[in-house]
Design an enzyme around this catalytic site. Structure first.
Site, PDB file in Angstrom:
ATOM      1  CD  GLU A  49      -2.591   1.173   2.701  1.00  0.00           C
ATOM      2  OE1 GLU A  49      -3.578   1.929   2.790  1.00  0.00           O
ATOM      3  OE2 GLU A  49      -2.226   0.410   3.630  1.00  0.00           O
ATOM      4  CE  LYS A  83      -7.259   1.464   3.708  1.00  0.00           C
ATOM      5  NZ  LYS A  83      -6.004   1.903   4.401  1.00  0.00           N
ATOM      6  CB  CYS A 110      -4.543  -1.604   4.647  1.00  0.00           C
ATOM      7  SG  CYS A 110      -3.560  -1.591   6.174  1.00  0.00           S
TER       8      CYS A 110
END
Length: 264
Positions: A40, A109, A143
């Site tokens: 990331e 995200k 994540c």
């Protein structure tokens, strides 16, 4: 399908230096694998306060860079994520590039992590991370997304056989990282390929421990806390074999699950 995760230490707020690190690792490994995965925010790290200056305009630099590497090494790249800047917002965006250099998926995200102030600097995405490489359906998430099993399950219900996770997961919650990844593999009977970063930034120490996990929850490869590369070969036929042995998808009861929607 042979997959490698580059568990790199990210230079804080230095995109050019981080690109050099990626090139160095690609020279070492890319000709021997089918898919390379990056972590990331691999270009900037969590230098969120300066994203207005260092974020990638429309992601063009990252797309050009990753496409060039994919063509040069004849490899697919799950391009971690980068800070993508447009006129209106900055997003934490993943690019998946096939071996022809074509961007086959863009995913931003969905779940922003307030403990690291993402909500103050980034806009949440609103699209899925489904894509296909060499006929294998994958899903990309970033994540904090792995703490939302309903989001992962939605991708699997739409065909995902391999879950690609890119992260900057802190060392203090290493136990959560390992446990959640194994749980996502077991409950969805899919491969999980998770690439975390190593090292430190001014505010955090990161866990490393990138992992490649099979649909039974067995760990095929795992890094330590240092900069490294992990590699494993996955047999996509194993996904259907596991799903046939324990038919959780056939045994789901979504008709009853809706009872909660009626109550609400």
């Amino acid at each position: 399908m042979n997959i490698a995760c580059i568990q790199m230490d990210i230079a804080f707020g230095e995109p050019e230096k981080n690109k050099q690190t990626v090139v160095r690792y690609m020279e070492q490994i890319a000709r021997n694998v089918d898919v390379v995965v990056l972590p990331e925010l691999w270009t900037t790290g969590y230098d969120l306060a300066r994203l207005g200056d260092i974020a990638d305009e429309n992601g063009e630099d990252a797309k050009t860079f990753l496409s060039s590497l994919a063509r040069a090494y004849n490899v697919h790249i799950v391009g971690g994520s980068v800070a993508k800047k447009t006129e209106r917002q900055i997003t934490n965006t993943m690019y998946i590039v096939d071996r022809n250099g074509d961007v086959v998926c863009e995913y931003s995200k969905l779940h922003l992590f307030k403990l690291m102030d993402e909500h103050k600097h980034l806009q949440a995405g609103e699209t899925t991370g489904i894509f296909s490489l060499d006929g294998v359906t994958g899903a990309g998430v970033i994540c904090y997304d792995i703490r939302f099993p309903e989001w992962i399950r939605a991708h699997v219900l739409h065909g995902a056989e391999v879950l690609f996770v890119v992260a900057e997961w802190p060392l203090v919650r290493l136990h959560h990282w390992r446990t959640l990844l194994m749980a996502r593999a077991i409950e969805n009977q899919c491969y999980v390929v998770a690439c975390n970063r190593a090292g430190k930034d001014p505010n955090n120490e990161f866990a490393g421990h990138s992992m490649i996990i099979d649909p039974w929850g067995n760990i095929l490869a795992e890094g330590n806390e240092q900069e490294t590369v992990i590699v494993a070969n996955i047999d996509i036929n194993e996904v259907q074999d596991v799903r046939a042995r324990i038919p959780i998808f056939a045994d789901r009861r979504p008709d009853v699950y809706k009872i909660f929607e009626k109550r609400d």
